[in-house]
Design an enzyme around this catalytic site. Structure first.
Site, PDB file in Angstrom:
ATOM      1  N   HIS A 101      29.555  42.255  46.913  1.00 42.54           N
ATOM      2  CA  HIS A 101      29.996  41.946  45.546  1.00 42.54           C
ATOM      3  C   HIS A 101      28.884  41.117  44.882  1.00 42.54           C
ATOM      4  O   HIS A 101      28.163  40.393  45.569  1.00 42.54           O
ATOM      5  CB  HIS A 101      31.283  41.125  45.657  1.00 42.54           C
ATOM      6  CG  HIS A 101      31.965  40.832  44.360  1.00 42.54           C
ATOM      7  ND1 HIS A 101      31.563  39.820  43.525  1.00 42.54           N
ATOM      8  CD2 HIS A 101      33.033  41.411  43.768  1.00 42.54           C
ATOM      9  CE1 HIS A 101      32.369  39.786  42.470  1.00 42.54           C
ATOM     10  NE2 HIS A 101      33.261  40.739  42.594  1.00 42.54           N
ATOM     11  N   ASP A 104      31.758  36.350  53.251  1.00 48.77           N
ATOM     12  CA  ASP A 104      32.546  36.403  52.026  1.00 48.77           C
ATOM     13  C   ASP A 104      33.883  37.053  52.386  1.00 48.77           C
ATOM     14  O   ASP A 104      33.963  38.269  52.567  1.00 48.77           O
ATOM     15  CB  ASP A 104      31.777  37.222  50.980  1.00 48.77           C
ATOM     16  CG  ASP A 104      32.620  37.522  49.743  1.00 48.77           C
ATOM     17  OD1 ASP A 104      33.788  37.086  49.683  1.00 48.77           O
ATOM     18  OD2 ASP A 104      32.096  38.197  48.839  1.00 48.77           O
ATOM     19  N   GLN A 144      38.153  39.540  50.284  1.00 42.96           N
ATOM     20  CA  GLN A 144      39.075  40.670  50.462  1.00 42.96           C
ATOM     21  C   GLN A 144      39.788  40.660  51.809  1.00 42.96           C
ATOM     22  O   GLN A 144      40.728  41.423  52.012  1.00 42.96           O
ATOM     23  CB  GLN A 144      38.309  42.003  50.326  1.00 42.96           C
ATOM     24  CG  GLN A 144      37.718  42.258  48.956  1.00 42.96           C
ATOM     25  CD  GLN A 144      38.775  42.491  47.882  1.00 42.96           C
ATOM     26  OE1 GLN A 144      39.937  42.780  48.169  1.00 42.96           O
ATOM     27  NE2 GLN A 144      38.380  42.357  46.635  1.00 42.96           N
ATOM     28  N   LYS A 181      43.535  36.434  45.002  1.00 42.25           N
ATOM     29  CA  LYS A 181      43.756  37.756  45.613  1.00 42.25           C
ATOM     30  C   LYS A 181      44.751  37.647  46.770  1.00 42.25           C
ATOM     31  O   LYS A 181      45.173  38.655  47.334  1.00 42.25           O
ATOM     32  CB  LYS A 181      42.437  38.327  46.134  1.00 42.25           C
ATOM     33  CG  LYS A 181      41.389  38.571  45.060  1.00 42.25           C
ATOM     34  CD  LYS A 181      40.142  39.155  45.664  1.00 42.25           C
ATOM     35  CE  LYS A 181      38.913  38.930  44.839  1.00 42.25           C
ATOM     36  NZ  LYS A 181      38.741  39.853  43.719  1.00 42.25           N
ATOM     37  N   CYS A 206      31.809  45.129  40.258  1.00 47.40           N
ATOM     38  CA  CYS A 206      30.860  44.046  40.552  1.00 47.40           C
ATOM     39  C   CYS A 206      30.045  44.358  41.800  1.00 47.40           C
ATOM     40  O   CYS A 206      29.790  43.467  42.625  1.00 47.40           O
ATOM     41  CB  CYS A 206      31.556  42.701  40.699  1.00 47.40           C
ATOM     42  SG  CYS A 206      32.420  42.189  39.228  1.00 47.40           S
TER      43      CYS A 206
HETATM   44  N1  7TS Z   1      33.681  38.760  46.934  1.00 51.71           N
HETATM   45  C1  7TS Z   1      34.376  39.898  47.008  1.00 51.71           C
HETATM   46  C2  7TS Z   1      34.231  40.776  48.212  1.00 51.71           C
HETATM   47  C3  7TS Z   1      35.251  40.238  45.976  1.00 51.71           C
HETATM   48  O1  7TS Z   1      35.947  41.375  46.059  1.00 51.71           O
HETATM   49  C4  7TS Z   1      35.361  39.388  44.845  1.00 51.71           C
HETATM   50  C5  7TS Z   1      36.218  39.748  43.662  1.00 51.71           C
HETATM   51  C6  7TS Z   1      34.623  38.198  44.851  1.00 51.71           C
HETATM   52  C7  7TS Z   1      33.805  37.927  45.902  1.00 51.71           C
HETATM   53  C8  7TS Z   1      34.718  37.221  43.729  1.00 51.71           C
HETATM   54  O2  7TS Z   1      35.938  36.572  43.700  1.00 51.71           O
HETATM   55  P1  7TS Z   1      36.158  35.421  42.601  1.00 51.71           P
HETATM   56  O3  7TS Z   1      37.537  34.950  42.796  1.00 51.71           O
HETATM   57  O4  7TS Z   1      35.139  34.394  42.877  1.00 51.71           O
HETATM   58  O5  7TS Z   1      35.947  36.088  41.273  1.00 51.71           O
HETATM   59  N2  7TS Z   1      36.391  41.138  43.485  1.00 51.71           N
HETATM   60  C9  7TS Z   1      36.880  41.777  42.406  1.00 51.71           C
HETATM   61  C10 7TS Z   1      37.118  43.141  42.378  1.00 51.71           C
HETATM   62  O6  7TS Z   1      36.926  43.894  43.332  1.00 51.71           O
HETATM   63  N3  7TS Z   1      37.582  43.477  41.173  1.00 51.71           N
HETATM   64  O7  7TS Z   1      37.659  42.382  40.427  1.00 51.71           O
HETATM   65  C11 7TS Z   1      37.234  41.316  41.182  1.00 51.71           C
END
Ligand code: 7TS
Length: 412
Positions: free
Chosen positions: A126, A204, A207, A230, A369
């Site tokens: 990501h 990371d 997910q 999430k 992303c």
């Molecule tokens: N890493 C992964 C693997 C992710 O899927 C996401 C968000 C992030 C980091 C970032 O998370 P945040 O809470 O810091 O924004 N992924 C997604 C997606 O797949 N669609 O919208 C956000």
């Protein structure tokens, strides 16, 4: 097995008030949990109750409300840390996974990387696990390298070994579960091989923590980042780190709360974890995440994983009925999480998502992303369905129905 998983969790649907909504005359089918999950009333009520009955700021007030808020906040930290099997004083609240990774890229990266060093990431990351390393490498003269993602969607440990053997990698930063392909990466093995080669590992887990059992002591990485929204919780993130590294690292952000003593020219730092929590925390969000991990723990993460596996298998079985569809990611459902990316010949993913929306089926469309991965896949964008505890086989049926209808609209 699938039927057992679904019946065990099917009672949970009633906990999610938003699922009562109708959109365009249809009941809601929410298939975008990989972007952000919906919230059970237990999480909403925990935050509501905090604001209505116990609100105060933490670590400061000598009055009852301040004490209650601190207890609720630090109690949440303890349960969140226990949920992933890590020490609570090594578990730092951040804004999200993105900030957790940036914390490491700034506080560890700027202090430890230099010319001749390499940071190794993968083509399936990501942007949150790419851009912070690009910036860190630009600032320090280190080099950014990528492990390739082959057609199978699975990383090669031989390629990892070959890059590590060159002896320049200082940090491997890898996603536990890909938000696009769903690939479950062997992070325990990656961390072990990296350590043997003298490199640190950051995982990371944005997910993974929401959808499968995660035991940080078993994985044994140096840093593990994830994001609450999430995982049925509110918008707050977590960084878990190894004690000796967090102790040595400079703070990421400076300000109140993170200091021990402030002189005119310099300061000393608070104990862990507060050294990395500058300013007033997202208190209600932390408490909400505490309620979310309680909820997930009560559901049982093995059951959550079994449910997602079952729905993914069902989606992989049914989606090929849609003419012109291409599915991406590993075929083996034991090696992938609950996301199913797809394209349909002759339709842009955004049109797919828009036509699904007319039937209240929410799917994501875009580059997710993960633009470098899109280039590897040879597409500009995909549509993506993703699952959580509240989804059912019926949701997958509704998706297939909506996709067939969308093809008709396009005259395909
Ligand atoms: N890493 C992964 C693997 C992710 O899927 C996401 C968000 C992030 C980091 C970032 O998370 P945040 O809470 O810091 O924004 N992924 C997604 C997606 O797949 N669609 O919208 C956000």
């Amino acid at each position: 097995m699938g039927a057992v998983a679904e019946s065990t969790l099917s009672r949970l649907r009633a906990d999610f008030p938003i699922l009562d909504r109708e959109i365009n005359g249809h009941s809601l089918v929410y298939l975008d949990s990989a972007a952000s999950s919906q919230k059970p009333r237990q999480v909403i009520e925990a935050m509501d109750s905090f604001y209505a009955h116990s609100y105060g700021t933490v670590h400061r007030g000598v009055y009852e409300l301040g004490r209650e808020a601190t207890e609720l906040f630090e109690g949440a930290r303890e349960r969140i840390a226990a949920f992933v099997n890590w020490d609570s004083d090594l578990s730092i609240f951040t804004r999200n996974a993105t900030e957790a990774i940036n914390l490491v890229a700034y506080a560890w990266g700027r202090g430890n990387l230099g010319p001749g060093d390499e940071v190794l990431i993968t083509e399936m990351e990501h942007h949150s696990n790419i851009v912070p390393w690009q910036l860190a490498c630009e600032d320090t003269g280190a080099k950014l390298r990528y492990l390739s993602v082959p057609e199978s969607g699975e990383l090669s440990l031989d390629e990892l070994d070959a890059v590590l053997a060159e002896g320049r990698v200082r940090l491997v930063a890898v996603g536990h579960v890909s938000n696009v392909l769903g690939t479950i990466n062997p992070v325990e093995e990656i961390a072990r091989r990296a350590r043997a080669a003298g490199a640190l590992t950051l995982v990371d887990g944005a997910q993974s923590v929401p959808q499968m059992p995660v035991d940080l002591r078993a994985i044994d990485a140096d840093f593990y980042a994830w994001t609450g929204h999430k995982a049925l919780g509110p918008t707050v993130g977590m960084l878990h780190g190894r004690r000796e590294l967090l102790k040595e690292m400079r703070p990421f952000l400076g300000g109140g709360h993170m200091i021990s003593r402030v002189e005119r020219e310099h300061s000393t730092w608070n104990e862990l974890p507060w050294k990395f929590e500058a300013g007033t925390n997202a208190i209600a969000e932390a408490i909400g995440l505490g309620a979310a991990v309680d909820y997930l723990a009560a559901a049982g993460m093995d059951a959550v994983r079994a449910h997602e596996r079952e729905l993914t298998a069902y989606a992989l079985e049914r989606l090929p009925e849609v003419a012109g569809i291409t599915l991406y990611g590993p075929r083996d459902v034991d090696r992938r999480g609950g996301v199913v990316p797809f394209t349909i010949e002759g339709m842009h993913p955004h049109d797919i998502a828009e036509l699904c929306d007319r039937e209240a089926v929410c799917v994501r469309a875009g580059h997710h992303c993960a633009q470098p991965l899109m280039r590897v896949l040879g597409v500009g964008a995909t549509a993506r369905a993703s699952f959580h505890v509240y989804n059912t086989r019926d949701d997958v049926d509704r998706l297939v129905h909506a996709l067939n209808g969308a093809r008709e609209v396009f005259g395909l």
